[in-house]
Scaffold this active site. Structure first.
Site, mmCIF file in Angstrom:
data_model
loop_
_atom_site.group_PDB
_atom_site.id
_atom_site.type_symbol
_atom_site.label_atom_id
_atom_site.label_comp_id
_atom_site.label_asym_id
_atom_site.label_seq_id
_atom_site.Cartn_x
_atom_site.Cartn_y
_atom_site.Cartn_z
ATOM 1 N N GLU A 216 3.703 -6.080 -12.457
ATOM 2 C CA GLU A 216 4.681 -6.123 -11.355
ATOM 3 C C GLU A 216 4.359 -7.285 -10.429
ATOM 4 O O GLU A 216 3.192 -7.555 -10.161
ATOM 5 C CB GLU A 216 4.630 -4.824 -10.558
ATOM 6 C CG GLU A 216 5.029 -3.623 -11.378
ATOM 7 C CD GLU A 216 5.291 -2.423 -10.489
ATOM 8 O OE1 GLU A 216 6.412 -2.299 -9.987
ATOM 9 O OE2 GLU A 216 4.354 -1.656 -10.290
ATOM 10 N N HIS A 240 4.138 6.873 -16.328
ATOM 11 C CA HIS A 240 4.934 5.936 -17.142
ATOM 12 C C HIS A 240 4.159 5.428 -18.372
ATOM 13 O O HIS A 240 4.666 5.443 -19.489
ATOM 14 C CB HIS A 240 5.365 4.717 -16.327
ATOM 15 C CG HIS A 240 6.095 5.041 -15.058
ATOM 16 N ND1 HIS A 240 6.921 6.124 -14.927
ATOM 17 C CD2 HIS A 240 6.126 4.420 -13.846
ATOM 18 C CE1 HIS A 240 7.426 6.155 -13.705
ATOM 19 N NE2 HIS A 240 6.959 5.131 -13.033
HETATM 20 C C1 BG6 Z 1 7.348 3.794 -9.756
HETATM 21 C C2 BG6 Z 1 6.059 3.432 -9.073
HETATM 22 O O1 BG6 Z 1 7.238 5.050 -10.370
HETATM 23 O O2 BG6 Z 1 7.660 2.821 -10.735
HETATM 24 C C3 BG6 Z 1 6.171 2.046 -8.457
HETATM 25 O O3 BG6 Z 1 5.786 4.387 -8.061
HETATM 26 C C4 BG6 Z 1 6.612 1.046 -9.485
HETATM 27 O O4 BG6 Z 1 4.941 1.646 -7.868
HETATM 28 C C5 BG6 Z 1 7.861 1.523 -10.194
HETATM 29 O O5 BG6 Z 1 6.890 -0.175 -8.819
HETATM 30 C C6 BG6 Z 1 8.272 0.613 -11.317
HETATM 31 O O6 BG6 Z 1 9.498 1.047 -11.816
HETATM 32 P P1 BG6 Z 1 10.600 0.015 -12.336
HETATM 33 O O7 BG6 Z 1 11.701 0.880 -12.824
HETATM 34 O O8 BG6 Z 1 10.969 -0.834 -11.149
HETATM 35 O O9 BG6 Z 1 9.930 -0.789 -13.405
#
Ligand code: BG6
Length: 464
Positions: A216, A240
């Site tokens: 990220e 995840h």
């Molecule tokens: C969330 C986390 O579950 O998923 C976040 O709490 C993270 O920290 C996010 O940024 C990422 O999700 P996506 O859908 O933006 O890839």
């Protein structure tokens, strides 16, 4: 036509503003002829529905003022102290009134976008105020959605689970993981079991290592209080990343129904073990709002794990995630074993075949093969690419929109079972017991420099 009241507890929080209210907007815009709903937000803050919508407005894509105003007209906000049964009773009364006004059945989708500390108390108050009840009626449904992470460790998750099971039945409980709604995550199962070429080589006989990389660019943003308590392991690895791993590693389910898939995933999660890893924290993290000045919370994790099942004997699974890295992407790489070079007389560079599954930001698959370079007699690794957007020319619906509509339909595919949650927390306990070393890293970088030493030590290359 599906009809229901959507209640969000924690409506003023970050998740609601960034994801849930924008998802309701998109759902209303695209499906208002198929889904009849009203929205009721609840939280401890004293604000109006206009203020609540103003907070979410900047996160709405394809904004249309008319749609926005229409949605606002069927939306309400109530101040609720999550510990106060009386507030829930008042809310229950309001919900009955709204359902009468809009001629809606008492179908209720209740989304707890609140910290897990409140899951038990909110569920109890929902039950004691009759906003939900254990239903055995096919005509009416009431479902409660628990945001991840479900608990903050194994013990807390166990006691939350015992508590909520007193008030509602398992088929009303949605312990959700929004990654399960991403089109590519969802299709891993179909991909694996509908393409015989891959299933045939999906084992330690042909696979060298598997990498799940969740990078990220974003920092912890305004979520200091939550994040500093949880860190990357509990924020994304426990849920995840382990969900992705379990879909990749699971044995073929008896059928592709939810129950069989869940059982196969649980078996993987039960058998994961950690061998080694490193943690990291980005420079500047300690200066973030609501973060302890001496915090040891990790914003980066790299792990080497194994799945103790015959299919995966000695195949390392490398997991890597971090905030404030150089790019945003979630990818899975299946790295196959190399062929013996002795066989070949041609010059060139032979490398492993790699099957990559891109989950975000764009969805797709790619497969790296060794092939002749043009009309030369040189062999080089080349990539075949399947890009969803290029092929189908449209964006897949946003995860939270899919999530809410799947729950309305009663699809439990996006819900994680209790055994999966339990084993995932057990794995996090194992990682914590190792007391892994922590290193600083620069924002916008690849992570701590030690991560390269880590791959050298285990003789593999990170696929970034
Ligand atoms: C969330 C986390 O579950 O998923 C976040 O709490 C993270 O920290 C996010 O940024 C990422 O999700 P996506 O859908 O933006 O890839």
């Amino acid at each position: 036509m599906i009809e229901c009241t959507i209640l969000i507890f924690g409506a003023t929080g970050d998740l609601s503003q960034r994801k849930l209210i924008p998802a309701l907007y998109s759902m209303y815009k695209q499906s208002r002829n198929q889904i009849k709903f009203i929205f009721v937000g609840a939280a401890k803050d004293d604000i109006s529905i206009d203020q609540l919508f103003d907070l979410a407005k900047e996160n709405i894509e394809d904004f249309d003022q008319t749609i926005y105003e229409e949605l606002k007209k069927i939306s309400y906000y109530h101040r609720v102290d999550f510990n106060e049964l009386n507030d829930f009773k008042k809310l229950a009364y309001k919900i009955y009134e709204y359902e009468k006004k809009y001629n809606l059945k008492p179908n209720r989708l209740i989304y707890l976008a609140a910290p897990a500390d409140f899951f038990c108390r909110i569920t109890q108050n929902l039950s004691e105020s009759n906003i939900i009840s254990k239903l055995s009626n096919d005509n009416i449904w009431q479902r409660v959605v628990y945001e991840k992470p479900f608990g903050w460790d194994l013990n807390s998750a166990k006691s939350i689970n015992e508590c909520i099971e007193k008030y509602i039945s398992e088929n009303q409980i949605y312990r959700i993981d929004h990654y399960l709604t991403k089109a590519l995550v969802n299709s891993i199962t179909l991909f694996r079991f509908s393409n015989i070429v891959f299933e045939a080589v999906w084992s330690s006989d042909y696979i060298d290592n598997i990498q799940i990389i969740f990078s990220e660019t974003a920092s912890i943003e305004k979520r200091g209080e939550f994040y500093d308590r949880y860190g990357a392991l509990k924020d994304v690895v426990q849920n995840h990343m382990l969900q992705i791993l379990s879909l990749i590693a699971m044995e073929k389910p008896v059928t592709l129904d939810q129950k069989s898939i869940t059982e196969s995933k649980s078996e993987v999660l039960k058998n994961i073990s950690i061998e080694d890893g490193i943690l990291g924290q980005y420079e500047g993290y300690l200066q973030e709002e609501n973060v302890k000045k001496d915090s040891k919370t990790e914003t980066y994790v790299a792990l080497k794990c194994f799945v103790d099942m015959p299919r995966w004997s000695n195949v390392p699974f490398y997991l890597k995630t971090g905030k404030c890295l150089y790019k945003k992407s979630t990818e899975i790489h299946i790295v196959f074993k190399k062929v013996s070079k002795k066989l070949f007389l041609l010059p060139g560079f032979y490398d492993s075949n790699i099957l990559s599954i891109r989950i975000s930001p764009d969805s797709g698959f790619s497969f790296r093969l060794n092939a002749l370079k043009g009309s030369t007699d040189k062999i080089l690794p080349m990539t075949m690419d399947l890009c969803y957007r290029c092929l189908f020319g449209f964006d897949l619906p946003r995860s939270y929109q899919v999530l809410i509509s799947e729950i309305m339909k009663g699809d439990k595919g996006i819900s994680v079972s209790w055994p999966e949650i339990k084993y995932s927390w057990k794995f996090i306990e194992q990682v914590n017991n190792l007391q892994l070393p922590m290193y600083r890293y620069k924002q916008g970088s690849y992570g701590p420099e030690k991560v390269l030493k880590f791959s050298e030590k285990y003789n593999f290359n990170w696929l970034l």
